[in-house]
Enzyme design. Sequence first.
Site, short mmCIF file in Angstrom:
data_model
loop_
_atom_site.label_atom_id
_atom_site.label_comp_id
_atom_site.label_asym_id
_atom_site.label_seq_id
_atom_site.Cartn_x
_atom_site.Cartn_y
_atom_site.Cartn_z
N ASP A 1 0.82 -1.21 0.00
CA ASP A 1 0.00 0.00 0.00
C ASP A 1 0.86 1.25 0.00
OD1 ASP A 1 -2.30 1.56 0.03
OD2 ASP A 1 -2.56 1.44 2.20
N HIS B 1 -3.58 0.75 11.69
CA HIS B 1 -3.30 -0.65 11.41
C HIS B 1 -1.80 -0.90 11.30
CE1 HIS B 1 -4.02 1.57 7.58
NE2 HIS B 1 -2.85 1.01 7.27
N GLN C 1 -3.28 -5.57 5.96
CA GLN C 1 -3.25 -4.45 6.92
C GLN C 1 -4.30 -4.71 7.99
OE1 GLN C 1 -3.62 -1.78 3.45
NE2 GLN C 1 -2.15 -0.43 4.46
N ARG D 1 2.85 12.83 10.93
CA ARG D 1 1.63 12.89 10.13
C ARG D 1 0.88 11.58 10.37
NH1 ARG D 1 -0.67 9.81 5.86
NH2 ARG D 1 -2.11 11.11 4.72
N ASP E 1 -1.47 8.86 9.87
CA ASP E 1 -2.20 8.29 8.75
C ASP E 1 -3.41 7.48 9.21
OD1 ASP E 1 -2.14 7.53 5.75
OD2 ASP E 1 -2.33 5.59 6.77
N GLU F 1 -4.41 13.00 9.40
CA GLU F 1 -5.07 12.90 8.10
C GLU F 1 -6.58 13.05 8.26
OE1 GLU F 1 -5.23 9.91 4.25
OE2 GLU F 1 -4.73 9.11 6.21
#
Length: 282
Positions: A89, A132, A200, A230, A232, A274
């Site tokens: 990913d 995850h 994941q 950051r 996610d 995010e």
Amino acid sequence: AAEVLAQSLQAMVTAHVVQRPDPLFVRDLAREANPGWFQSADQVGYVAYADLFADNLVGVTTRLSYLDELGVTYLHLMPLLKPREGENDGGYAVAAYDEVNPRLGTMAQLATLADALHGREMNLCIDLVLNHTAAEHPWAQQARAGLRDFRDFYLFFPDRTMPDRYEHTLLEVFPTFAPGNFTWLPDIQRWVWTTFNEFQWDLNWANPRVFEAMFEVMLHLSDQGVDMLRLDAAPFMWKREGTICQNEPEVHVLLTTLRALFSVAAPSTAFKAEAIVAPEEL
């Protein structure tokens, strides 16, 4: 349970402050005096993949003069923590939070880059996946092996009863190539919650040990000199039947609690979470 967790977190913060590297402690003091530094109009950001920009972290470190000439004060490097082998990913299936992708370098080289950036009054931002881990992460591997403590790090179900109830309102992030939000694991005869891809596994943030473990991960990255994490996939962190399991109130509580802890343990490290969904849904 809440009191035990509070005592554990207080002990973690105290231990971390004591061992915080001196240059970062000095940076903490400066940032405490200017907590809104990242909102300054003087901040100029530059986002890049380390390998596409300069092959690896050492290469990035040698090219800081170029960024300096551009007036950059904030360097955001896209996913660089160690991902799973194969499909990952785009680096967001993390197999180890305490290691850098070997193609890019080492954690020591990341710390060297951060120090070099700080020497030029520049800041470092990296991605940290909160929702995850990769199925190959040590926590997931130990959960798969049957260790109860780690089995509770994730969301497992013996049959489709609860997954079907959740799926009634859940959306699909990747409906074309990763339909559904759960994956069957034949070796342990369990369904595991997988919002994004089957490799994941969603973390169980209702488990206080997950909070402690991830807080420790964040402190470690902060000690490498990271100025901004950051966060996610943050909106997906809390699950509630009958909802799309995004942007639940508990997510805000979790993030503000982490922020409060960092305001003491490492105040020079900020968060950027995010949003991932439409503003009116936040």
